[in-house]
Scaffold this motif. Structure first.
Motif, PDB file in Angstrom:
ATOM      1  N   ASP A 185      -2.528  -2.566  -9.742  1.00 26.33           N
ATOM      2  CA  ASP A 185      -3.303  -1.430 -10.240  1.00 26.33           C
ATOM      3  C   ASP A 185      -2.617  -0.847 -11.464  1.00 26.33           C
ATOM      4  O   ASP A 185      -1.405  -1.009 -11.654  1.00 26.33           O
ATOM      5  CB  ASP A 185      -3.421  -0.340  -9.172  1.00 26.33           C
ATOM      6  CG  ASP A 185      -4.302  -0.749  -8.009  1.00 26.33           C
ATOM      7  OD1 ASP A 185      -5.236  -1.539  -8.220  1.00 26.33           O
ATOM      8  OD2 ASP A 185      -4.043  -0.282  -6.887  1.00 26.33           O
ATOM      9  N   ASP A 209      -8.514  -5.302   5.866  1.00 26.97           N
ATOM     10  CA  ASP A 209      -7.282  -4.516   5.772  1.00 26.97           C
ATOM     11  C   ASP A 209      -6.815  -4.027   7.147  1.00 26.97           C
ATOM     12  O   ASP A 209      -6.070  -3.046   7.239  1.00 26.97           O
ATOM     13  CB  ASP A 209      -7.461  -3.330   4.828  1.00 26.97           C
ATOM     14  CG  ASP A 209      -8.572  -2.384   5.274  1.00 26.97           C
ATOM     15  OD1 ASP A 209      -9.148  -2.604   6.356  1.00 26.97           O
ATOM     16  OD2 ASP A 209      -8.851  -1.412   4.535  1.00 26.97           O
ATOM     17  N   THR A 216      -7.896  -2.876 -11.543  1.00 27.38           N
ATOM     18  CA  THR A 216      -6.926  -3.827 -11.016  1.00 27.38           C
ATOM     19  C   THR A 216      -6.900  -5.097 -11.864  1.00 27.38           C
ATOM     20  O   THR A 216      -7.940  -5.592 -12.303  1.00 27.38           O
ATOM     21  CB  THR A 216      -7.286  -4.181  -9.565  1.00 27.38           C
ATOM     22  OG1 THR A 216      -7.373  -2.974  -8.812  1.00 27.38           O
ATOM     23  CG2 THR A 216      -6.257  -5.092  -8.945  1.00 27.38           C
ATOM     24  N   PRO A 226      -1.312   4.784  -9.388  1.00 28.40           N
ATOM     25  CA  PRO A 226      -1.827   5.266  -8.107  1.00 28.40           C
ATOM     26  C   PRO A 226      -2.981   6.240  -8.254  1.00 28.40           C
ATOM     27  O   PRO A 226      -3.780   6.411  -7.323  1.00 28.40           O
ATOM     28  CB  PRO A 226      -0.606   5.932  -7.465  1.00 28.40           C
ATOM     29  CG  PRO A 226       0.299   6.254  -8.596  1.00 28.40           C
ATOM     30  CD  PRO A 226       0.107   5.150  -9.574  1.00 28.40           C
ATOM     31  N   ASN A 239       2.464   2.306  -2.443  1.00 27.75           N
ATOM     32  CA  ASN A 239       2.231   2.943  -3.746  1.00 27.75           C
ATOM     33  C   ASN A 239       0.774   3.341  -3.962  1.00 27.75           C
ATOM     34  O   ASN A 239       0.391   3.715  -5.068  1.00 27.75           O
ATOM     35  CB  ASN A 239       2.717   2.044  -4.884  1.00 27.75           C
ATOM     36  CG  ASN A 239       1.972   0.735  -4.971  1.00 27.75           C
ATOM     37  OD1 ASN A 239       1.007   0.507  -4.244  1.00 27.75           O
ATOM     38  ND2 ASN A 239       2.416  -0.138  -5.855  1.00 27.75           N
ATOM     39  N   ASN A 240      -0.068   3.276  -2.923  1.00 25.04           N
ATOM     40  CA  ASN A 240      -1.435   3.788  -3.045  1.00 25.04           C
ATOM     41  C   ASN A 240      -1.485   5.311  -3.043  1.00 25.04           C
ATOM     42  O   ASN A 240      -2.439   5.914  -3.533  1.00 25.04           O
ATOM     43  CB  ASN A 240      -2.305   3.265  -1.892  1.00 25.04           C
ATOM     44  CG  ASN A 240      -2.853   1.878  -2.174  1.00 25.04           C
ATOM     45  OD1 ASN A 240      -2.653   1.332  -3.252  1.00 25.04           O
ATOM     46  ND2 ASN A 240      -3.538   1.316  -1.195  1.00 25.04           N
ATOM     47  N   ASP A 241      -0.483   5.918  -2.457  1.00 24.03           N
ATOM     48  CA  ASP A 241      -0.418   7.381  -2.396  1.00 24.03           C
ATOM     49  C   ASP A 241       0.533   7.869  -3.480  1.00 24.03           C
ATOM     50  O   ASP A 241       1.726   7.571  -3.471  1.00 24.03           O
ATOM     51  CB  ASP A 241       0.082   7.831  -1.018  1.00 24.03           C
ATOM     52  CG  ASP A 241      -0.122   9.319  -0.778  1.00 24.03           C
ATOM     53  OD1 ASP A 241       0.084  10.109  -1.726  1.00 24.03           O
ATOM     54  OD2 ASP A 241      -0.474   9.695   0.351  1.00 24.03           O
ATOM     55  N   ASP A 262     -12.542  -0.841   2.228  1.00 24.77           N
ATOM     56  CA  ASP A 262     -12.281  -2.085   1.506  1.00 24.77           C
ATOM     57  C   ASP A 262     -13.170  -3.218   1.987  1.00 24.77           C
ATOM     58  O   ASP A 262     -13.556  -4.095   1.208  1.00 24.77           O
ATOM     59  CB  ASP A 262     -10.810  -2.489   1.666  1.00 24.77           C
ATOM     60  CG  ASP A 262      -9.873  -1.554   0.926  1.00 24.77           C
ATOM     61  OD1 ASP A 262     -10.300  -0.959  -0.076  1.00 24.77           O
ATOM     62  OD2 ASP A 262      -8.712  -1.413   1.346  1.00 24.77           O
ATOM     63  N   THR A 309       4.731  -3.706 -10.387  1.00 25.41           N
ATOM     64  CA  THR A 309       3.732  -2.708 -10.763  1.00 25.41           C
ATOM     65  C   THR A 309       3.435  -2.671 -12.257  1.00 25.41           C
ATOM     66  O   THR A 309       2.466  -2.043 -12.676  1.00 25.41           O
ATOM     67  CB  THR A 309       4.204  -1.310 -10.325  1.00 25.41           C
ATOM     68  OG1 THR A 309       5.582  -1.155 -10.682  1.00 25.41           O
ATOM     69  CG2 THR A 309       4.056  -1.130  -8.828  1.00 25.41           C
ATOM     70  N   TRP A 321       0.197   3.405   4.823  1.00 27.98           N
ATOM     71  CA  TRP A 321      -1.142   2.857   4.754  1.00 27.98           C
ATOM     72  C   TRP A 321      -1.186   1.487   5.425  1.00 27.98           C
ATOM     73  O   TRP A 321      -0.340   1.135   6.227  1.00 27.98           O
ATOM     74  CB  TRP A 321      -1.666   2.848   3.319  1.00 27.98           C
ATOM     75  CG  TRP A 321      -1.862   4.236   2.753  1.00 27.98           C
ATOM     76  CD1 TRP A 321      -1.085   5.341   2.995  1.00 27.98           C
ATOM     77  CD2 TRP A 321      -2.878   4.668   1.856  1.00 27.98           C
ATOM     78  NE1 TRP A 321      -1.559   6.430   2.300  1.00 27.98           N
ATOM     79  CE2 TRP A 321      -2.655   6.044   1.584  1.00 27.98           C
ATOM     80  CE3 TRP A 321      -3.943   4.037   1.236  1.00 27.98           C
ATOM     81  CZ2 TRP A 321      -3.464   6.779   0.731  1.00 27.98           C
ATOM     82  CZ3 TRP A 321      -4.744   4.771   0.378  1.00 27.98           C
ATOM     83  CH2 TRP A 321      -4.516   6.132   0.137  1.00 27.98           C
ATOM     84  N   THR A 380       0.804  -1.227   0.000  1.00 28.07           N
ATOM     85  CA  THR A 380       0.000   0.000   0.000  1.00 28.07           C
ATOM     86  C   THR A 380       0.833   1.272   0.000  1.00 28.07           C
ATOM     87  O   THR A 380       0.274   2.365  -0.024  1.00 28.07           O
ATOM     88  CB  THR A 380      -0.933   0.008   1.225  1.00 28.07           C
ATOM     89  OG1 THR A 380      -0.158  -0.149   2.414  1.00 28.07           O
ATOM     90  CG2 THR A 380      -1.942  -1.113   1.126  1.00 28.07           C
ATOM     91  N   GLN A 413      -6.850   3.462  -9.723  1.00 25.37           N
ATOM     92  CA  GLN A 413      -6.761   2.167  -9.057  1.00 25.37           C
ATOM     93  C   GLN A 413      -8.014   1.319  -9.236  1.00 25.37           C
ATOM     94  O   GLN A 413      -8.237   0.377  -8.477  1.00 25.37           O
ATOM     95  CB  GLN A 413      -6.494   2.382  -7.560  1.00 25.37           C
ATOM     96  CG  GLN A 413      -5.211   3.140  -7.271  1.00 25.37           C
ATOM     97  CD  GLN A 413      -4.987   3.361  -5.781  1.00 25.37           C
ATOM     98  OE1 GLN A 413      -5.390   2.553  -4.953  1.00 25.37           O
ATOM     99  NE2 GLN A 413      -4.340   4.462  -5.440  1.00 25.37           N
TER     100      GLN A 413
END
Length: 666
Positions: free
Chosen positions: A103, A203, A112, A106, A23-25, A153, A580, A50, A21, A109
């Motif tokens: 994803d 999560d 997926t 970022p 790379n979620n931001d 989630d 990724t 995250w 997570t 997303q």
């Protein structure tokens, strides 16, 4: 007919999505402002990395059991003494690492994909009846509010539909299983159709189900000419809400097989639930039928004159004590046999779900508080379905790609349809981020979707008599508009002329990652490689802390050979680097070229960058370092738990207990 076929199996169990997570931001991609705290779990009001910064990207099927099989004559069994396939395991490879969940970007997303996932049907001893490789396709029909007793989630669900390619069969299994004989005789081209619906994901690091969720699925034959990622059939759409109808039903698909006179509905992701196991939210009696009056909208009362009911849908059935919910036992597929007259009527009349509910105020002859049998969900207006495949495209700089657009009316190919294409345009500072955060990243959030002239495509296309149209898209390098992120994200929406956007799920579109132009240097050095490797080291702390630190020149040099192998694999391989899948081909070629140079003995810039670190360690030192790293990895894996299904070893929460080989899902 895809998995919506008389010959199909249903399975249910657990999936693991061990995604990283960090790379979620999007702001974490900026090397200049990255902090070490972004690799840690949330603390106090700080999101940090995250909820799963040490994620591996792995996607696994765990303890998934076949709950029932259907045959070509419409009969069914969930008795393993009648067909040995019942109760068997649907799982991953026993000789390769796990598949990867990825994803597109970022800032996008919602498409997926699963990469490098093997799917096998095995018995408890591991004997394989069939196996195939899951073709990467984007998830569809993402629904953020399905579980009414959860948020985020945990409340969300989605479907993953694709084909299994290169399917191999065990000759002996067909001798004992009628189902396998019929399945193999019906499918074509060494392919099978598969659909998985995922929900109930956890999560929370403190929870025993951390990184785990519930999956229900169906597998059936693949027939020539079918799309692989969606059902080309009947499409059910909510009237106004972007995600669901008035009583909580969301988008879903159906199909009418005229040959067998069967109507199939895929309700695996359609009905609201109340827990992570898929227990249904009771929305009352729910029936399916045909609207004799095609104009009746959602939330309108029906009568025998306007609606021909076929049968009640038993979605609330729980069966015997301790038995799994209906959606798990059936894979969420409901089928009903039609009479010849009904088959004829359904060709040009919409299908609808009907339940007890309030009639829209002002309806003729009823008061505003009346509660009658009303349309809960129906097919889209005119029975139109428009969809594109593939949904996701990765393009390097100046390039070209194409997508096939399909159009159908009441499930039949629609020739001569005018399809309109629109580029979404610039989206400002798009970021899925927690609220107030005293330790929030300081990098500027970039816009996506611009410059718009990086894409060139026709604004309209017309379908062939087969209901298909090819959309060709040409690209030019976007010019690095997002600065610390390679390339740009673009979105193209589509619709039949006269259709409204309301008949499409919120993210039903063609998504493209157009990468920046790049020329491979004649003699690449560590200076060229360092910005790329540092970014991946930041985003995947599991690798940088436990395997190889890509930001360390000496560590990279020590592991040059294995890195070269990973960067040389095809993008569909589960061990492909980077996980990724966002690296352009020219940059990948540069990395491989540089690693080959390092293997031959050198890069003066690399040695200089190592600074005070030892140059090339002695052979004995190198062996000792590799052994120490392997020991640390093994210890970490042992602490986390080990898979009992063979192959790669997943990172499980300490309280998770596998039931493989034990009790079966009832």
């Amino acid at each position: 007919m895809s998995f919506l076929n008389r010959i199909r199996l249903a399975f249910a169990g657990t999936f693991q999505a061990d995604v990283s997570t960090v790379n979620n931001d999007v702001r974490h991609f900026d090397n200049a402002t990255f902090k070490s705290s972004f690799q840690e779990l949330p603390e106090d009001n700080s999101a940090n990395g995250w909820w799963n910064p040490m994620g591996s990207g792995a996607f696994r099927l765990l303890d998934c059991r076949v709950t029932g099989v259907w045959y070509d004559d419409g009969s069914f069994t969930d008795d393993p003494t009648k067909d040995p396939v019942v109760g068997m395991l649907i799982g991953g490879s026993n000789d390769r690492t796990s598949g990867k969940m990825v994803d597109l970007d970022p800032q996008y997303q919602v498409v997926t994909m699963l990469w490098g996932l093997d799917v096998r049907l095995t018995d408890d001893e591991g004997a394989t009846s069939f196996r195939g490789r899951y073709q990467p396709n984007a998830m569809r029909d993402g629904w953020p509010y399905r579980n009414l007793n959860a948020k985020g989630d945990a409340a969300s669900s989605a479907t993953f539909q694709s084909v299994l390619e290169g399917v191999s069969w065990d000759e002996g299994s067909a001798k004992t299983s009628r189902f396998l004989r019929e399945l193999r005789a019906t499918t074509t081209g060494d392919r099978l159709s598969i659909r998985m619906a995922t929900f109930g994901f956890c999560d929370k690091p403190s929870d025993a189900r951390y990184t785990l969720g519930t999956v229900v699925g169906s597998i059936g034959p693949y027939l020539p000419g079918e799309p692989s990622s969606f059902v080309l059939g009947r499409r059910f759409t909510p009237a106004a809400n972007p995600f669901m109808s008035w009583n909580g039903i969301t988008f879903f698909s159906g199909l009418v097989d005229e040959k067998s006179g069967t109507l199939f509905l895929d309700l695996s992701n359609a009905l609201p639930i109340v827990d992570e196991m898929g227990s249904p939210h009771d929305i009352g009696r729910l029936s399916v039928g045909i609207l004799r009056d095609p104009t009746l909208p959602e939330k309108t009362a029906v009568s025998p004159d306007t609606f021909e009911e076929l049968v009640e849908i038993p979605y609330r059935e729980a069966g015997e004590k301790g038995q799994a919910p209906w959606v798990s036992r059936t894979g969420g597929v409901f089928a009903v046999t039609l009479t010849p007259d009904q088959v004829a009527l359904i060709k040009d009349h919409p299908i609808a779900l009907v339940s007890r509910g309030p009639v829209t105020p002002g309806a003729p002859g009823v008061g505003p508080e009346s509660c009658l049998d009303v349309v809960a969900m129906r097919e889209s207006e005119g029975g139109l379905l428009v969809c594109a495949e593939p949904e996701v495209h990765r393009i390097d700089g100046a390039g070209e790609t194409s997508a096939t657009l399909y159009a159908a009316r009441y499930g039949a190919p629609l020739g001569g349809a005018a399809l309109q294409l629109t580029q979404s345009g610039r989206v400002q500072a798009q970021q899925v981020a927690p609220g107030d955060d005293p330790n929030a990243p300081t990098a500027e959030i970039p816009d996506y979707g611009w410059p718009e002239d990086a894409l060139s495509f026709s604004s309209s296309v017309e379908t062939s008599p087969e209901g298909k149209a090819e959309l060709r898209i040409t690209t030019r390098p976007p010019g690095n508009p997002r600065k610390y992120l390679d390339g740009q994200i673009y979105v193209i929406t589509y619709q039949c002329s006269g259709q409204t956007k309301a008949v499409f799920p919120f993210f039903e579109a063609i998504a493209l990652h157009v990468r920046d132009a790049f020329e491979v240097p004649a003699d690449p050095t560590w200076s060229d490689i360092e910005p790329i490797f540092t970014q991946y080291a930041n985003l995947y702390p599991l690798m940088s802390k436990r395997i190889v630190n890509l930001s360390s020149p000496s560590d990279v040099k020590l592991h040059a050979s294995i890195l070269k192998l990973a960067f040389s694999l095809p993008i569909t391989d589960p061990n492909y680097m980077p996980v990724t899948r966002d690296l352009s081909e020219p940059k990948r070629q540069m990395i491989v070229k540089w690693l080959e140079k390092v293997e031959r003995g050198g890069d003066a810039v690399l040695d200089a960058a190592a600074g005070a670190q030892p140059a090339a360690p002695a052979r004995a030192q190198a062996r000792a370092q590799v052994k120490a790293q392997a020991k640390a990895r093994d210890a970490a894996q042992a602490e986390a738990g080990a898979s009992t299904t063979g192959g790669s070893r997943p990172r499980f929460p300490g309280k998770f207990t596998s039931t493989t080989g034990g009790s079966r899902l009832k």
